[in-house]
Motif scaffolding. Sequence first.
Motif, PDB file in Angstrom:
ATOM      1  N   HIS B 268       0.770  -1.074  -0.123  1.00  0.00           N
ATOM      2  CA  HIS B 268      -0.192  -0.038  -0.103  1.00  0.00           C
ATOM      3  C   HIS B 268       1.030   1.342  -0.037  1.00  0.00           C
ATOM      4  O   HIS B 268       2.239   1.363   0.131  1.00  0.00           O
ATOM      5  CB  HIS B 268      -0.906  -0.278   1.133  1.00  0.00           C
ATOM      6  N   TYR B 590      -3.115  -2.110  -2.799  1.00  0.00           N
ATOM      7  CA  TYR B 590      -4.148  -0.957  -2.492  1.00  0.00           C
ATOM      8  C   TYR B 590      -3.656   0.191  -2.820  1.00  0.00           C
ATOM      9  O   TYR B 590      -2.560   0.711  -2.715  1.00  0.00           O
ATOM     10  CB  TYR B 590      -4.201  -0.951  -0.778  1.00  0.00           C
ATOM     11  N   ARG B 591      -4.693   1.006  -3.360  1.00  0.00           N
ATOM     12  CA  ARG B 591      -4.109   2.089  -4.133  1.00  0.00           C
ATOM     13  C   ARG B 591      -4.126   3.252  -3.059  1.00  0.00           C
ATOM     14  O   ARG B 591      -3.563   4.184  -3.318  1.00  0.00           O
ATOM     15  CB  ARG B 591      -5.356   2.559  -4.984  1.00  0.00           C
ATOM     16  N   ALA B 592      -4.683   3.149  -2.013  1.00  0.00           N
ATOM     17  CA  ALA B 592      -4.872   4.298  -0.950  1.00  0.00           C
ATOM     18  C   ALA B 592      -4.515   3.578   0.498  1.00  0.00           C
ATOM     19  O   ALA B 592      -5.101   2.328   0.544  1.00  0.00           O
ATOM     20  CB  ALA B 592      -6.160   4.872  -0.686  1.00  0.00           C
ATOM     21  N   ALA B 594      -5.911   3.940   3.229  1.00  0.00           N
ATOM     22  CA  ALA B 594      -7.019   3.808   3.981  1.00  0.00           C
ATOM     23  C   ALA B 594      -7.787   2.496   3.664  1.00  0.00           C
ATOM     24  O   ALA B 594      -8.308   2.202   4.403  1.00  0.00           O
ATOM     25  CB  ALA B 594      -8.061   4.910   3.587  1.00  0.00           C
ATOM     26  N   ASP B 595      -7.262   1.781   2.473  1.00  0.00           N
ATOM     27  CA  ASP B 595      -7.931   0.678   1.880  1.00  0.00           C
ATOM     28  C   ASP B 595      -7.180  -0.575   2.424  1.00  0.00           C
ATOM     29  O   ASP B 595      -7.778  -1.597   2.750  1.00  0.00           O
ATOM     30  CB  ASP B 595      -7.859   0.217   0.459  1.00  0.00           C
ATOM     31  N   ALA B 596      -6.111  -0.142   3.013  1.00  0.00           N
ATOM     32  CA  ALA B 596      -5.330  -1.472   3.571  1.00  0.00           C
ATOM     33  C   ALA B 596      -5.963  -1.911   4.909  1.00  0.00           C
ATOM     34  O   ALA B 596      -6.715  -1.207   5.537  1.00  0.00           O
ATOM     35  CB  ALA B 596      -3.732  -1.063   3.742  1.00  0.00           C
ATOM     36  N   GLN B 598      -6.812  -2.978   8.576  1.00  0.00           N
ATOM     37  CA  GLN B 598      -6.629  -2.256   9.603  1.00  0.00           C
ATOM     38  C   GLN B 598      -5.334  -2.881  10.587  1.00  0.00           C
ATOM     39  O   GLN B 598      -4.493  -1.557  10.652  1.00  0.00           O
ATOM     40  CB  GLN B 598      -7.728  -2.545  10.646  1.00  0.00           C
ATOM     41  N   ARG B 601      -2.452  -1.157   8.805  1.00  0.00           N
ATOM     42  CA  ARG B 601      -2.552   0.425   9.154  1.00  0.00           C
ATOM     43  C   ARG B 601      -1.990   0.614  10.312  1.00  0.00           C
ATOM     44  O   ARG B 601      -1.045   1.583  10.922  1.00  0.00           O
ATOM     45  CB  ARG B 601      -3.859   0.962   8.950  1.00  0.00           C
TER      46      ARG B 601
END
Lengths: 175, 657
Positions: B268, B590-592, B594-596, B598, B601
């Motif tokens: 990501h 993942y493009r962002a 936030a999509d990865a 939890q 992140r």
Amino acid sequence: MNLPLSTPDLVSRAAGGDRAAFAALVNDHYDFLYRTAYKWCGNRADAEDVAQDVCVKLAGALKGFDGRSAFTSWLYRIVLNTVRDRQRQGARRARQADALSKVTAGEAAPDQESAVTENQMWAAVRRLPEKQRDAMLLVYAEDRSHAEAAGIMGVKEATVSWYVHEARKALRDMV
Amino acid sequence: MNDEFLKSLKNIEAPEPSGAARTRALDAAMAAFDAAQAEESEKNQKKNSESAQGGGTAARLRSITSRWKRNWTMDIRVPLGATVAALLVVPMGWYFLNQTALTPVELSMPSLPPITSADGAGEMEVANVQTRQAQEFPTAPAAIPAPVAESLGNVAMEQTAASPTFSSAPMPAGGFARTGLYETKAGDGDRFTAFDEGGVKLTANEPVSTFSIDVDTTSYAYMRRVLEMGQIPPADAIRVEELINYFSYDYPAPEAGGAPFLPTIAVHPSPWNAESRLVHIGIRAQDVDISEVPPANLVFLIDTSGSMDEPDRLPLLKRAFALLVNELSADDTVSIVTYAGAAGVVLEPTSGAEKRKILAALENLQPGGSTAGAQGIEAAYRLAQDAMIEGGTNRVLLATDGDFNVGISDPDGLERLIEGERRKGIFLSVLGFGMGNYNDATMQSLAQAGNGTAAYIDSFSEARKVLVEELGGTLLMVAKDVKVQVEFNPAAVSEYRLIGYETRALNREDFNNDAVDAGDVGAGHSVTAIYEIVPAGARGSVDPLRYGENAAAPALGEDDEFGFLKIRYKAPDSEVSQLIEAPIPVAGQYRAIADAPQDMRFATAVAAFGQKLRGSGHLAAMSWDDIRALALFARGEDASGRRSEFLRLVDIAASLD
């Protein structure tokens, strides 16, 4: 930069604000401070505390060193004052008395009078009135002449002799 | 009374001053020197301009803190001291504000602002300092016995009243911990192996990266402790991978009967560099129910030297081991050996059913006595041998605050002994306690030699985490000598950088060499490694080569791979390694951020935090607030409360910077 500097050089540089010089100076003299403090306090914890207090004091007091006496004499004076202030606060009297017997045990020279008596005398010296004790320890433990002791204590030579005389009299009664 | 007799006064020999006391004194001296210099320059500044910026603030702070002024152990007056005191009080305020059930009461925090810990290693002497303050300065705030919860409550109130004012006071630029002005270091005698942050590698020059797994978490617990004292931990104490691996991540676990673990891979965008991506490699080992763990033969080898006589050492150690003893069953055995103090066998191998007997033996341990080199470790291994359980766990648990004089003074000799016993099937784990004497480097190397983990126990909750929650992992190793190797594809990745694992780097050829030792994974452990990569074509840290072969990188297709992951491990009873392989595909990234997932992140936030705490240049663009936000939105359910605790540590670090 890394050349070892003499103590007077370090002192004047440190007094002028040279941080490295001050660090070197304190580093060089820490053992002296600690050992002296130990002789006066008779236990390691107090000696370490006193040595540290003196180190801290030096940061502010160094500017006041005028070079008229030897640097070590001046250090003696600060150590003695610190010990005195500390003991007047009396916080650790009991602990000190306790520690004394343990610390000095086994360190006596065998050809002297019995070790017990000698230990008792060290303890007795440390219990003398401050001035007498300082004089006795400077003269006998630190092997200083009466004149040197006088310089350190800021009194006349004759006064040191008087203290020593009084102390010996008192010790004779105590031991 | 003769002169000869008096001359014997000369014979007074001071014992060698302790190194710690010496360091403390020198640090205090330097701090006082800096304060004196600062005072000097402040005076000069005042002369030059009366409206010097910050003057008003200082005055305000001084009036607030005047009652603490007398706490200085030194006699010289340091007007700046008030400011310094305030700076120290802010983090203390934070500490007390942040007191929760998670950071339990036995933390031996100085309950007064650690002003006297101008003596550096303050911690060690806290108890003494408090008494001294109480005796010497009747006007000082009453000394508070640290371990009493109620008192902590009172202090918290007192501090809450004061801290809003403090926190709104502007911090001097640069942050206090790094200005050198009253730099109080936590545990000055603590020793860490120095290392540099892993650098950026060009894929064209060095496409392969190899490292050993690391499941230790000492670094996190130590960092937490230092931050909670309101100080910035030394960079060498921060091993980013240990911070990341402190948390458990819910990666899919392998099915029983197959490989002992499964890698999970995700890619990501990086939150701190728009040009780069992060490659997560997560490994989760089989979870084993504690009831299925084979019987354990445990030998507690406990340091009872005088230095253990602190609330956060032997008393905490007793409670920690008591927790462990309560988890044991009748099939398990426990023996206790002490060293460095009253040395010897305290408890012969005793069944886990006789809990009362074991707990009584534990409770009777007393610190102090001589530090004569006891044959502690040999006795421990002898007992382990006596009570050897074939097919079970045979382990010595060494608990210490840093004294490793277990009977063999030569550190290499000690490591060789531990390695020799390891080959006989007796492993060794190390639990570290206290601060000031803590020897991280030795702990790590002994635990590695003994196929065990090193853990730093700073609190009761940490003891619970290590000895109860993760007991399976501590007792049952599912794979040993786990090595990771990643080969990056130069067509897809121009540069890469492994975050953390600096002290675990291996040579490329070590990967296939089964004789090379590496980290071990216990049941239920999860391990995460993160690479920062710069995709080909993106702007990296170096310019593309003008005469390079593929100066214009082709666009990456969905079939391309960023790289290829290989993991080697040995079954616990085997000396031959096995291989797990998996590609790192471009597709599915993942493009962002936030999509990865939890957990990834959250791991990213911890990685960012660790690097920033180390002062890494890579993190310059990411603020503490960014890190906090990233962690906050990845906190999830957080049943254990540890992720919330992490958020508080971010806040403390931010307030100290």
